[in-house]
Write a protein that holds these residues in place. Structure first.
Motif, PDB file in Angstrom:
ATOM      1  N   ARG A   1      -1.870  -0.197  11.137  1.00 47.59           N
ATOM      2  CA  ARG A   1      -3.336  -0.090  11.198  1.00 47.59           C
ATOM      3  C   ARG A   1      -3.916  -0.132   9.780  1.00 47.59           C
ATOM      4  NH1 ARG A   1      -2.547   3.341  15.736  1.00 47.59           N
ATOM      5  NH2 ARG A   1      -2.626   5.218  14.498  1.00 47.59           N
ATOM      6  N   ILE A   2      -3.154   0.373   8.823  1.00 46.85           N
ATOM      7  CA  ILE A   2      -3.604   0.343   7.423  1.00 46.85           C
ATOM      8  C   ILE A   2      -3.467  -1.069   6.862  1.00 46.85           C
ATOM      9  CG2 ILE A   2      -3.096   1.176   5.082  1.00 46.85           C
ATOM     10  CD1 ILE A   2      -2.145   3.820   6.472  1.00 46.85           C
ATOM     11  N   ASP A   3      -2.305  -1.693   7.089  1.00 47.75           N
ATOM     12  CA  ASP A   3      -2.059  -3.049   6.603  1.00 47.75           C
ATOM     13  C   ASP A   3      -1.249  -3.805   7.650  1.00 47.75           C
ATOM     14  OD1 ASP A   3      -1.518  -5.418   5.333  1.00 47.75           O
ATOM     15  OD2 ASP A   3      -0.514  -4.538   3.596  1.00 47.75           O
TER      16      ASP A   3
ATOM     17  N   ASN B   1       0.853  -1.173   0.000  1.00 45.14           N
ATOM     18  CA  ASN B   1       0.000   0.000   0.000  1.00 45.14           C
ATOM     19  C   ASN B   1       0.902   1.241   0.000  1.00 45.14           C
ATOM     20  OD1 ASN B   1      -1.538   2.233   1.067  1.00 45.14           O
ATOM     21  ND2 ASN B   1      -3.099   0.745   1.648  1.00 45.14           N
ATOM     22  N   PRO B   2       0.682   2.181  -0.899  1.00 42.46           N
ATOM     23  CA  PRO B   2       1.524   3.379  -0.951  1.00 42.46           C
ATOM     24  C   PRO B   2       1.532   4.180   0.359  1.00 42.46           C
ATOM     25  CG  PRO B   2       0.157   3.244  -2.912  1.00 42.46           C
ATOM     26  CD  PRO B   2      -0.297   2.160  -1.993  1.00 42.46           C
ATOM     27  N   ALA B   3       0.420   4.189   1.075  1.00 44.33           N
ATOM     28  CA  ALA B   3       0.367   4.907   2.358  1.00 44.33           C
ATOM     29  C   ALA B   3       1.298   4.246   3.380  1.00 44.33           C
ATOM     30  CB  ALA B   3      -1.058   4.953   2.887  1.00 44.33           C
TER      31      ALA B   3
ATOM     32  N   GLU C   1       3.991   2.481   2.637  1.00 40.47           N
ATOM     33  CA  GLU C   1       5.362   2.787   2.202  1.00 40.47           C
ATOM     34  C   GLU C   1       5.771   4.188   2.627  1.00 40.47           C
ATOM     35  OE1 GLU C   1       6.814   0.687  -1.693  1.00 40.47           O
ATOM     36  OE2 GLU C   1       4.826   1.562  -2.047  1.00 40.47           O
ATOM     37  N   SER C   2       4.864   5.146   2.474  1.00 39.87           N
ATOM     38  CA  SER C   2       5.152   6.526   2.862  1.00 39.87           C
ATOM     39  C   SER C   2       5.410   6.629   4.367  1.00 39.87           C
ATOM     40  CB  SER C   2       3.992   7.433   2.457  1.00 39.87           C
ATOM     41  OG  SER C   2       4.210   8.746   2.917  1.00 39.87           O
ATOM     42  N   LEU C   3       4.562   6.000   5.153  1.00 41.77           N
ATOM     43  CA  LEU C   3       4.750   6.033   6.611  1.00 41.77           C
ATOM     44  C   LEU C   3       6.041   5.337   7.019  1.00 41.77           C
ATOM     45  CD1 LEU C   3       1.062   5.390   7.657  1.00 41.77           C
ATOM     46  CD2 LEU C   3       2.407   7.435   8.213  1.00 41.77           C
ATOM     47  N   GLU C   4       6.392   4.259   6.319  1.00 39.84           N
ATOM     48  CA  GLU C   4       7.644   3.565   6.633  1.00 39.84           C
ATOM     49  C   GLU C   4       8.857   4.447   6.303  1.00 39.84           C
ATOM     50  OE1 GLU C   4      10.185  -0.373   5.424  1.00 39.84           O
ATOM     51  OE2 GLU C   4       8.021  -0.430   5.100  1.00 39.84           O
ATOM     52  N   ARG C   5       8.807   5.163   5.183  1.00 37.47           N
ATOM     53  CA  ARG C   5       9.900   6.096   4.838  1.00 37.47           C
ATOM     54  C   ARG C   5      10.043   7.162   5.922  1.00 37.47           C
ATOM     55  NH1 ARG C   5       7.978   5.481  -0.345  1.00 37.47           N
ATOM     56  NH2 ARG C   5       6.716   7.356  -0.214  1.00 37.47           N
TER      57      ARG C   5
END
Length: 155
Positions: free
Chosen positions: A74-76, A43-45, A47-51
């Motif tokens: 919480r998203i995935d 999920n792009p969200a 990935e963004s939060l992980e970055r």
């Protein structure tokens, strides 16, 4: 008396950040190009939060990194890369049981080859060693070689 006091002192806690870098991350990327890597669709969200969490970790703000990873999960909640990164953050904070829980979830949900597989097993080895569970640590060590698979030949 001084000698007895020195014997009673507890050894200093290991530098958990160095442990994660030296024993979990660095060995997993040594031969990254020579081994098969398997990545799940993400999920792009997440990935963004992980970055953002990686940036926070690099700045030494592990609490913020943990909060960002909690949002990502919480998203995935089955994203193996986010689960493994959370395990590493927990290990750096000295929360060995939580690190083991996240690493086990990453192992269950993640690829059984490649860098994430190696990082997950290396985390589990550390967790089992800290719990003095030498049999489980050895089983994880034995599985580590299965993470390294040569990529198929390209024509």
């Amino acid at each position: 008396m001084l000698l007895l006091a020195a014997c009673a002192a507890t050894p200093p806690a290991p530098d958990e950040r160095r442990t994660v870098e030296d024993r979990v991350r660095a060995p997993a990327v040594e031969n990254d190009d020579a081994e098969l890597q398997v990545y799940t669709l993400r999920n792009p969200a997440v990935e963004s939060l992980e970055r953002q969490a990686r940036s926070a970790e690099a700045e030494g703000n592990l609490n913020l990194a943990e909060q960002l990873l909690e949002r990502a999960l919480r998203i995935d909640g089955r994203d193996p890369a986010a689960l493994q990164f959370m395990a590493e953050v927990q290990l750096q904070q000295g929360r060995v049981d939580q690190a083991g829980s996240y690493a086990q979830r990453a192992w269950d949900a993640g690829p059984q080859v490649g860098a994430i597989c190696q990082r997950t097993l290396r985390t589990l080895i550390i967790v089992h060693e800290r719990a003095s569970d030498w049999d489980r640590a050895q089983r994880a060590r034995d599985r580590l070689s299965q993470c390294r698979v040569a990529p198929p030949e390209r024509f």
